[in-house]
Enzyme design. Sequence first.
Site, PDB file in Angstrom:
ATOM      1  N   HIS A  24       0.823  -1.210   0.000  1.00 14.12           N
ATOM      2  CA  HIS A  24       0.000   0.000   0.000  1.00 14.12           C
ATOM      3  C   HIS A  24       0.857   1.259   0.000  1.00 14.12           C
ATOM      4  O   HIS A  24       0.389   2.346  -0.326  1.00 14.12           O
ATOM      5  CB  HIS A  24      -0.968   0.009   1.195  1.00 14.12           C
ATOM      6  CG  HIS A  24      -0.339   0.290   2.513  1.00 14.12           C
ATOM      7  ND1 HIS A  24      -0.019  -0.693   3.419  1.00 14.12           N
ATOM      8  CD2 HIS A  24       0.034   1.447   3.106  1.00 14.12           C
ATOM      9  CE1 HIS A  24       0.509  -0.147   4.496  1.00 14.12           C
ATOM     10  NE2 HIS A  24       0.549   1.149   4.329  1.00 14.12           N
ATOM     11  N   ASP A  60       0.032  -7.454   1.188  1.00 19.11           N
ATOM     12  CA  ASP A  60       0.522  -6.100   1.435  1.00 19.11           C
ATOM     13  C   ASP A  60       2.037  -6.037   1.540  1.00 19.11           C
ATOM     14  O   ASP A  60       2.582  -5.382   2.429  1.00 19.11           O
ATOM     15  CB  ASP A  60      -0.131  -5.538   2.696  1.00 19.11           C
ATOM     16  CG  ASP A  60      -0.055  -4.024   2.738  1.00 19.11           C
ATOM     17  OD1 ASP A  60       0.427  -3.435   1.766  1.00 19.11           O
ATOM     18  OD2 ASP A  60      -0.453  -3.447   3.758  1.00 19.11           O
ATOM     19  N   SER A 107       4.586   1.979   8.131  1.00 28.22           N
ATOM     20  CA  SER A 107       4.295   0.875   7.205  1.00 28.22           C
ATOM     21  C   SER A 107       5.544   0.407   6.489  1.00 28.22           C
ATOM     22  O   SER A 107       6.276   1.200   5.902  1.00 28.22           O
ATOM     23  CB  SER A 107       3.268   1.307   6.158  1.00 28.22           C
ATOM     24  OG  SER A 107       2.024   1.532   6.727  1.00 28.22           O
TER      25      SER A 107
END
Length: 616
Positions: free
Chosen positions: A183, A214, A292
Amino acid sequence: STPIPHAQLSFTYLSMTTRKRPIDENRTRKGPIKKRGRGRPKKKPTSNLKLADEVVRISADGIGGDKSSKLNGSVGSAGKKRGRGRPKKKALPSTTEASVVSRGKALTQTVSKSSAVQDASSLQTSPYGSPKMDFKAILRSVVKIYCTYTEPHFALPWQMKRQDSATSSGFIIGERRIMGNAHGIAFHSVVRARRHGESRKFIARVLHVGHECDLALLTVDDDEFWKGLKPLSLGGIPQLQDKVNVVGYPTGGDNICVTQGIVSRIGVGKYSHTEEALLAVQIDAAINAGNSGGPAVKGNIVVGVAFETLDDAENIGYIIPTPVIRHFLNDIEKNGEYKGFANLGIHFQTIENKGMKKAFKLLNVTGNKKGSKLSAAKAQGVLIRKVEPLSGSAKVLRRNDVLVSFDNHPIASDGTVKFRDSERVAFNYLITSKYVGEKAEVGFIRNGVLKKAPVSLGRGIQLVRTHMYDQKTSYFIYGGLVFTPLSFPYLEAEYGKKWDKKAPIKLCDYAFFGIPKEPKEQIVILNQVLISDVNVGYETFSNLRVFEVNGTRISNMGQLVKVVSKCKEDFVTVLLEEDHTIVIDAHEARKAHEQILEQNNIEHHISEDLRSFLKK
């Protein structure tokens, strides 16, 4: 399997609203996740990808301690989609009650050769790096990723949205490879990477992306970037109460940040990036936007990748565990590209009622080892209520079969299997541990008889796509009528994040419960009518399914384009949902064609993928 009523826990990528979400700094996209079909094409891995060349065995971190079992796969179709990697999403419940992680934020990908779980003893010979690295060396191996991206506009499919940018984290894994979250680089135009303690940003290339898990693999071509950097080592699944450090570049500053927490829970939950149900680890370390893709380390070993947090809750974050990472990496190693996670292609319900067990003859099974009756406590399994016709299971399993085992692992009546010593997780964990194209042995009861048979596992096929990252949607304009396929990103673009409460009930029904019955089947809809003299009277028609054109049933966009393009009749008749009918004068449509495109500033009346389709 399909959504069920649940408490409104939701997850986000990092903001406060009791939602799981991926964690990227500055990424505040609204609307569905749209894929751009641009950007650099995926490249096949080179021999530099020195990842897992030994069989990784299941140990205490595996299912029931079985040292030879293999894990990898997934059940049924995904639930509702989440819009982009940044917007908040409501969490859907997991199919299990205990040890199940609710949805989380989106973040990264994985690899391994045979099994998905690594024994603790294998850390000393890990191919991913040296477990003897000091913590300063670990910090040097964590990089900041800068992504400039442009999303397509799914409700106006001939347009792109405004260019935007976001930052996330990554770390060195393998020779000249950077691991990060999918993402964090979705719809990328340009990706750059910056080393810890330096100011220069290097142009990076995206090699492989696994949106379901992801994860993403990147590289930098400039040799200067790699000087002094060492790859980090992958470990096993941490134990509950283990301390972990999360390293990355979260919001609040530009320098590297380290937070510490403990492992709170391990289970199967839906990843908010794509709604894929995979193994996840919950920790209480502070994880914020920009984290992330950063590593979660135990000592000097990576035990996961940070990727989502739970909004409206304190210190609840999620990391992608190493079995999922290894699955991603091994998939690339074996196939030269990312294929995805295996899917059994069934929809099931739990069997915890004693009367139901009697009705499906679970208490009087023949064909078992003892050939005797079973007690209600020992009569376990889940009821198959649907079998997807395009899956490998369609040749073996039927509706009302009771699935009792997967690769000899018993499935409990609540849909869980044993995980380590005293933990249980959803049996979907076993399926997603398999690779696309592999086979598994399923045990099932049919009419009171216990049977076993091999099943081929494929990738899940969706009637309505839950995500379209790094892709543009198809569209076709004829006589001012705009046609496009139904997808979760389209519904979010058209009705907002709460589209499941605002969109027409029939579109929601297709999205949540639709199952394809033939290859490449789509729900083709009339998106809108661009007003012109040729279509006066139809301007109020929108978001209606297309069933037929000139008497021909429409099953996908390619068929629609062929039927209309080859039409030699005077009129084109379109049959829509609720028996609405549109009739367009073919001669007048050709005359008005250029005027309609010019009036709406549209360059092409047909998307690039469909133009290529017509040339074949």
